[in-house]
Write a protein that holds these residues in place. Structure first.
Motif, PDB file in Angstrom:
ATOM      1  N   ASP A 188     -18.338  -8.028  14.815  1.00 16.60           N
ATOM      2  CA  ASP A 188     -18.091  -8.744  16.061  1.00 16.60           C
ATOM      3  C   ASP A 188     -18.179  -7.796  17.255  1.00 16.60           C
ATOM      4  O   ASP A 188     -18.799  -8.108  18.281  1.00 16.60           O
ATOM      5  N   GLU A 189     -17.591  -6.613  17.098  1.00 17.16           N
ATOM      6  CA  GLU A 189     -17.563  -5.625  18.175  1.00 17.16           C
ATOM      7  C   GLU A 189     -18.983  -5.206  18.587  1.00 17.16           C
ATOM      8  O   GLU A 189     -19.265  -5.015  19.753  1.00 17.16           O
ATOM      9  N   PHE A 190     -19.862  -5.072  17.573  1.00 14.90           N
ATOM     10  CA  PHE A 190     -21.212  -4.588  17.860  1.00 14.90           C
ATOM     11  C   PHE A 190     -22.255  -5.710  17.969  1.00 14.90           C
ATOM     12  O   PHE A 190     -23.445  -5.422  18.030  1.00 14.90           O
ATOM     13  N   SER A 191     -21.820  -6.951  17.991  1.00 18.89           N
ATOM     14  CA  SER A 191     -22.769  -8.073  18.054  1.00 18.89           C
ATOM     15  C   SER A 191     -23.647  -7.992  19.305  1.00 18.89           C
ATOM     16  O   SER A 191     -24.786  -8.465  19.321  1.00 18.89           O
ATOM     17  N   GLU A 192     -23.103  -7.333  20.326  1.00 22.97           N
ATOM     18  CA  GLU A 192     -23.830  -7.161  21.586  1.00 22.97           C
ATOM     19  C   GLU A 192     -25.151  -6.399  21.384  1.00 22.97           C
ATOM     20  O   GLU A 192     -26.114  -6.581  22.122  1.00 22.97           O
ATOM     21  N   ARG A 196      -4.916   7.198   8.555  1.00 25.53           N
ATOM     22  CA  ARG A 196      -5.297   6.212   9.539  1.00 25.53           C
ATOM     23  C   ARG A 196      -4.876   4.811   9.112  1.00 25.53           C
ATOM     24  O   ARG A 196      -4.685   4.541   7.933  1.00 25.53           O
ATOM     25  N   ASP A 197      -4.788   3.942  10.110  1.00 22.28           N
ATOM     26  CA  ASP A 197      -4.482   2.548   9.791  1.00 22.28           C
ATOM     27  C   ASP A 197      -5.540   1.654  10.442  1.00 22.28           C
ATOM     28  O   ASP A 197      -6.494   2.142  11.070  1.00 22.28           O
ATOM     29  N   VAL A 198      -5.353   0.348  10.287  1.00 16.39           N
ATOM     30  CA  VAL A 198      -6.362  -0.593  10.782  1.00 16.39           C
ATOM     31  C   VAL A 198      -6.553  -0.439  12.291  1.00 16.39           C
ATOM     32  O   VAL A 198      -7.691  -0.449  12.791  1.00 16.39           O
ATOM     33  N   ALA A 199      -5.454  -0.280  13.013  1.00 17.37           N
ATOM     34  CA  ALA A 199      -5.549  -0.150  14.471  1.00 17.37           C
ATOM     35  C   ALA A 199      -6.379   1.072  14.861  1.00 17.37           C
ATOM     36  O   ALA A 199      -7.191   1.006  15.801  1.00 17.37           O
ATOM     37  N   ASP A 200      -6.201   2.190  14.127  1.00 13.49           N
ATOM     38  CA  ASP A 200      -6.981   3.412  14.415  1.00 13.49           C
ATOM     39  C   ASP A 200      -8.479   3.143  14.230  1.00 13.49           C
ATOM     40  O   ASP A 200      -9.307   3.571  15.034  1.00 13.49           O
ATOM     41  N   ILE A 201      -8.789   2.439  13.137  1.00 13.28           N
ATOM     42  CA  ILE A 201     -10.206   2.185  12.841  1.00 13.28           C
ATOM     43  C   ILE A 201     -10.820   1.274  13.904  1.00 13.28           C
ATOM     44  O   ILE A 201     -11.929   1.515  14.377  1.00 13.28           O
ATOM     45  N   LYS A 202     -10.080   0.258  14.285  1.00 10.97           N
ATOM     46  CA  LYS A 202     -10.592  -0.657  15.314  1.00 10.97           C
ATOM     47  C   LYS A 202     -10.770   0.089  16.637  1.00 10.97           C
ATOM     48  O   LYS A 202     -11.751  -0.119  17.353  1.00 10.97           O
ATOM     49  N   ASP A 203      -9.838   0.973  16.915  1.00  8.59           N
ATOM     50  CA  ASP A 203      -9.905   1.747  18.150  1.00  8.59           C
ATOM     51  C   ASP A 203     -11.137   2.658  18.130  1.00  8.59           C
ATOM     52  O   ASP A 203     -11.870   2.769  19.113  1.00  8.59           O
ATOM     53  N   THR A 204     -11.363   3.300  16.979  1.00  5.98           N
ATOM     54  CA  THR A 204     -12.540   4.181  16.854  1.00  5.98           C
ATOM     55  C   THR A 204     -13.821   3.378  17.016  1.00  5.98           C
ATOM     56  O   THR A 204     -14.772   3.837  17.658  1.00  5.98           O
ATOM     57  N   ALA A 205     -13.851   2.165  16.449  1.00  5.51           N
ATOM     58  CA  ALA A 205     -15.044   1.316  16.560  1.00  5.51           C
ATOM     59  C   ALA A 205     -15.316   0.975  18.025  1.00  5.51           C
ATOM     60  O   ALA A 205     -16.469   1.049  18.496  1.00  5.51           O
ATOM     61  N   ALA A 206     -14.272   0.643  18.746  1.00  2.80           N
ATOM     62  CA  ALA A 206     -14.442   0.291  20.165  1.00  2.80           C
ATOM     63  C   ALA A 206     -14.934   1.496  20.971  1.00  2.80           C
ATOM     64  O   ALA A 206     -15.836   1.374  21.812  1.00  2.80           O
ATOM     65  N   GLN A 207     -14.366   2.670  20.676  1.00  2.00           N
ATOM     66  CA  GLN A 207     -14.795   3.892  21.381  1.00  2.00           C
ATOM     67  C   GLN A 207     -16.248   4.234  21.041  1.00  2.00           C
ATOM     68  O   GLN A 207     -17.010   4.666  21.899  1.00  2.00           O
ATOM     69  N   ALA A 208     -16.600   4.040  19.759  1.00  2.00           N
ATOM     70  CA  ALA A 208     -17.965   4.348  19.318  1.00  2.00           C
ATOM     71  C   ALA A 208     -18.961   3.445  20.028  1.00  2.00           C
ATOM     72  O   ALA A 208     -20.041   3.893  20.422  1.00  2.00           O
TER      73      ALA A 208
END
Lengths: 139, 210
Positions: free
Chosen positions: A13-17, A107-119
């Protein structure tokens, strides 16, 4: 929904753009016991997200395609680099700030989601440079 | 020395219990050692459902296990607290596996399971196949991985280390705690071999990493 599926769905979803706005092909999702890989292909390059389930971590890489296909080997294919971590490319090319290292070892789910958004932000910021440099990034 | 009927009956009961427990452990699929030797190339695919897991370790979806490198203690997490008879059966099987390890495929360890699997496929070896750990529990994942590497050491398997993923480390500035644990356990193990090159913070396996 399992946690792994939840994270995979979040990343998609994050990278659908990348597909809807930036002309990448629909993502290729490969699932294995220890890893889920998501590849967005455009031209001779792919933007790859690795979800490592043993280490419970997310990594972002650029991939040089071979004859339009993802290379079957890992960092090196036919004697040439074929995968590079986005952070290493940004550092080598002196494009500015790299993705920050996490503060905690586990790491936890929030960390991974945060990394995905930063990436995503980092990738889109450097997208034009990446497209211009193309194959030369893997020299 | 006088042996009473009561003593004889107790001894017979103990012997029967030992037989039953030994048999029960010997026929568990996870302890079955004949199948892997019949097929040394392919992994065995055995779906395991939560309800059928006899060790109370919940498995929500079917998984596939590689019998050849299956960790013994992973299959029976409560073995250390089991009866002396069960332990005896376990030790016998362990010793048998150790004897069988001569000529078996080596085990590959390293940072980043994708690299490990690629290298294992390339050289015809085995790699750790993590059990499903979803939702992620760091302690459980670590415990299972540690049991597996200890089982490989106990069985005398040759272990080949392809080393850190230096590129991942450069990108993220962190190590895998799972690989670090494997290295700690392998420290001083006689059947351990490194195949990676290292120069400070860079290196890897030629052909795989550079």
């Amino acid at each position: 929904m399992s946690q792994q599926k939840e994270i995979t769905a979040f990343v998609l979803d994050e990278f659908s753009e990348l597909v809807s706005r930036w002309g990448f092909q629909s993502p290729k999702v490969s699932e294995e016991d220890w890893m889920t890989r998501i590849d967005y292909i455009k031209g001779d390059l792919a933007f790859e997200i690795e979800l490592d389930w043993r280490d419970f971590d997310l990594f972002v890489l650029l991939v040089r395609l071979e004859n339009g296909q993802l290379p079957s080997s890992y960092y090196v294919s036919n004697g040439r680099k074929c995968r590079k971590h986005l952070n290493n490319v940004i550092r080598e090319q002196r494009w500015g700030q790299v993705l920050p290292a996490p503060l905690r070892k586990t790491r936890d789910v929030a960390d991974i989601k945060d990394t995905a958004a930063q990436a995503k932000r980092a990738f889109l910021e450097h997208l034009e440079r990446i497209a211009q440099a193309g194959d030369a990034l893997f020299a | 020395m006088q042996v009473s009927l009561k003593h004889l009956l107790s001894f017979a009961l103990l012997w029967l219990t030992s037989l039953v427990v030994s048999y029960a452990y010997a026929v568990q699929p996870a302890f079955h050692t004949a199948e892997p030797r019949l097929n040394a190339v392919h992994s065995y695919e055995t779906p395991v459902q939560a309800a059928s897991s006899p060790w109370g370790d919940p498995v929500s979806t079917p998984q596939f296990y590689d019998y050849e490198s299956l960790p013994l203690l992973e299959c029976a997490p409560d073995i250390r607290s089991a009866s002396p008879h069960a332990l005896c059966a376990y030790e016998r099987i362990s010793s048998f596996l150790a004897a069988e390890s001569v000529g078996r495929k080596p085990i590959i360890v390293g940072e980043n399971m994708k690299r490990v699997k690629k290298y294992a496929d390339k050289v015809g070896a085995h790699a750790y196949r993590p059990w499903k750990n979803d939702p992620f529990d760091f302690g459980l994942g670590m415990k299972r991985n540690e049991r597996w590497i200890k089982d490989q050491i106990r069985a005398g398997r040759e272990v080949i280390d392809i080393g850190p993923d230096f590129q991942r480390r450069a990108a993220t500035e962190r190590n895998s705690p799972f690989y670090d644990m494997e290295r700690r356990n392998l420290d001083g193990y006689e059947n351990y071999r490194k195949v990676f090159e290292r120069s400070g913070q860079t290196g890897g396996v030629p052909g795989l990493d550079f």
